[in-house]
Design a protein around this motif. Structure first.
Motif, PDB file in Angstrom:
ATOM      1  N   TRP A 173       1.041  -1.193   0.277  1.00 19.61           N
ATOM      2  CA  TRP A 173       0.372  -0.743  -0.040  1.00 19.61           C
ATOM      3  C   TRP A 173       0.991   1.397   0.140  1.00 19.61           C
ATOM      4  O   TRP A 173       1.585   1.039   1.008  1.00 19.61           O
ATOM      5  N   THR A 174       0.792   2.546  -0.523  1.00 27.44           N
ATOM      6  CA  THR A 174       0.929   3.704  -1.246  1.00 27.44           C
ATOM      7  C   THR A 174       0.234   4.364  -0.795  1.00 27.44           C
ATOM      8  O   THR A 174      -0.923   4.472  -1.538  1.00 27.44           O
ATOM      9  N   ASP A 175       1.156   6.050  -0.945  1.00 23.34           N
ATOM     10  CA  ASP A 175       0.684   7.207  -1.126  1.00 23.34           C
ATOM     11  C   ASP A 175       1.604   8.155  -1.563  1.00 23.34           C
ATOM     12  O   ASP A 175       1.098   8.771  -1.690  1.00 23.34           O
ATOM     13  N   GLN A 176       2.594   7.299  -1.607  1.00 21.25           N
ATOM     14  CA  GLN A 176       4.343   8.188  -2.224  1.00 21.25           C
ATOM     15  C   GLN A 176       4.835   7.235  -2.718  1.00 21.25           C
ATOM     16  O   GLN A 176       4.749   6.633  -3.167  1.00 21.25           O
ATOM     17  N   PRO A 177       5.593   8.223  -4.256  1.00 24.74           N
ATOM     18  CA  PRO A 177       6.700   7.570  -4.552  1.00 24.74           C
ATOM     19  C   PRO A 177       7.573   7.028  -3.905  1.00 24.74           C
ATOM     20  O   PRO A 177       7.834   7.164  -2.793  1.00 24.74           O
ATOM     21  N   TYR A 178       8.362   5.607  -4.564  1.00 27.76           N
ATOM     22  CA  TYR A 178       9.112   5.360  -4.604  1.00 27.76           C
ATOM     23  C   TYR A 178      10.692   5.749  -4.507  1.00 27.76           C
ATOM     24  O   TYR A 178      10.336   6.716  -4.240  1.00 27.76           O
ATOM     25  N   ARG A 179      11.171   4.698  -4.809  1.00 30.62           N
ATOM     26  CA  ARG A 179      13.050   5.667  -5.377  1.00 30.62           C
ATOM     27  C   ARG A 179      13.018   4.810  -6.765  1.00 30.62           C
ATOM     28  O   ARG A 179      12.660   3.766  -6.802  1.00 30.62           O
ATOM     29  N   TRP A 180      13.867   5.615  -7.505  1.00 34.10           N
ATOM     30  CA  TRP A 180      14.746   5.279  -8.632  1.00 34.10           C
ATOM     31  C   TRP A 180      15.371   3.989  -8.645  1.00 34.10           C
ATOM     32  O   TRP A 180      16.068   4.149  -7.043  1.00 34.10           O
ATOM     33  N   HIS A 181      15.501   2.637  -8.522  1.00 37.42           N
ATOM     34  CA  HIS A 181      16.222   1.507  -8.225  1.00 37.42           C
ATOM     35  C   HIS A 181      16.220   0.740  -9.683  1.00 37.42           C
ATOM     36  O   HIS A 181      15.093   0.292 -10.223  1.00 37.42           O
ATOM     37  N   VAL A 182      17.091  -0.595  -9.161  1.00 38.65           N
ATOM     38  CA  VAL A 182      17.692  -1.444  -9.973  1.00 38.65           C
ATOM     39  C   VAL A 182      16.968  -2.998  -9.121  1.00 38.65           C
ATOM     40  O   VAL A 182      17.886  -3.220  -8.145  1.00 38.65           O
ATOM     41  N   ASN A 183      16.098  -3.551  -9.471  1.00 35.66           N
ATOM     42  CA  ASN A 183      16.444  -5.027  -9.054  1.00 35.66           C
ATOM     43  C   ASN A 183      17.424  -5.849  -9.212  1.00 35.66           C
ATOM     44  O   ASN A 183      18.182  -5.704  -9.894  1.00 35.66           O
ATOM     45  N   ASP A 184      17.640  -6.498  -8.460  1.00 32.07           N
ATOM     46  CA  ASP A 184      18.494  -7.895  -8.682  1.00 32.07           C
ATOM     47  C   ASP A 184      18.460  -8.760  -9.706  1.00 32.07           C
ATOM     48  O   ASP A 184      19.417  -9.258 -10.743  1.00 32.07           O
ATOM     49  N   GLY A 185      17.130  -9.208  -9.686  1.00 33.80           N
ATOM     50  CA  GLY A 185      16.348  -9.986 -10.946  1.00 33.80           C
ATOM     51  C   GLY A 185      15.170  -9.066 -11.106  1.00 33.80           C
ATOM     52  O   GLY A 185      15.190  -8.316 -11.296  1.00 33.80           O
ATOM     53  N   GLU A 186      14.549 -10.301 -11.916  1.00 36.13           N
ATOM     54  CA  GLU A 186      13.097 -10.312 -12.907  1.00 36.13           C
ATOM     55  C   GLU A 186      11.891  -9.090 -11.536  1.00 36.13           C
ATOM     56  O   GLU A 186      11.840  -9.979 -10.129  1.00 36.13           O
ATOM     57  N   GLU A 187      11.502  -8.342 -11.829  1.00 37.24           N
ATOM     58  CA  GLU A 187      10.450  -7.984 -11.406  1.00 37.24           C
ATOM     59  C   GLU A 187       8.771  -7.671 -11.652  1.00 37.24           C
ATOM     60  O   GLU A 187       8.667  -7.350 -12.975  1.00 37.24           O
ATOM     61  N   VAL A 188       8.063  -8.831 -11.441  1.00 33.80           N
ATOM     62  CA  VAL A 188       6.128  -8.268 -12.365  1.00 33.80           C
ATOM     63  C   VAL A 188       5.186  -7.737 -10.857  1.00 33.80           C
ATOM     64  O   VAL A 188       5.553  -7.421  -9.615  1.00 33.80           O
ATOM     65  N   PHE A 189       4.848  -6.027 -11.760  1.00 35.16           N
ATOM     66  CA  PHE A 189       4.571  -5.352 -10.574  1.00 35.16           C
ATOM     67  C   PHE A 189       3.057  -4.644 -11.239  1.00 35.16           C
ATOM     68  O   PHE A 189       3.082  -4.101 -12.513  1.00 35.16           O
ATOM     69  N   VAL A 190       1.899  -4.866 -10.573  1.00 32.62           N
ATOM     70  CA  VAL A 190       0.654  -5.064 -10.791  1.00 32.62           C
ATOM     71  C   VAL A 190      -0.668  -4.735  -9.501  1.00 32.62           C
ATOM     72  O   VAL A 190      -0.247  -4.666  -8.847  1.00 32.62           O
TER      73      VAL A 190
END
Length: 104
Positions: free
Chosen positions: A33-50
């Motif tokens: 849950w969020t109402d604020q931006p995250y931060r620029w980042h690079v994951n260690d592997g793949e990411e699925v964001f739904v």
């Protein structure tokens, strides 16, 4: 064991607070849950964001150029390994994230 999670009822005490859903063979699934931006980042592997609820502007860099896509409930963003990205919710959002255990 089974688990039923009503994602629309989930809130957290801070932006990007998470509810662990499952951990399977080194892959985690979490409801955020969020109402604020995250931060620029690079994951260690793949990411699925739904996006389950709300609207999220996903910004990402491709060949040195910043791009963006507006994601609504039901939309899925796949970030390959090495894809630099940041999520900017437009108000409250609930997001299911599937990624390698220990990713940022």
């Amino acid at each position: 064991m089974q688990k039923i999670i009503r994602s629309g009822d989930f809130t957290a005490d801070r932006a990007w607070g998470a509810l662990p859903v499952a951990s399977m063979n080194g892959i985690t699934t979490r409801l955020h849950w969020t109402d604020q931006p995250y931060r620029w980042h690079v994951n260690d592997g793949e990411e699925v964001f739904v996006v389950l609820d709300g609207t999220v502007e996903m910004r990402y860099r491709e060949d040195g150029t910043e791009k963006s896509a507006l994601l609504r409930a039901g939309d899925i963003f796949f970030a390959s390994a090495g894809c630099e990205h940041v999520a900017h919710p437009q108000g409250e959002a609930r997001i299911l994230v599937i990624e390698k255990e220990g990713s940022v």
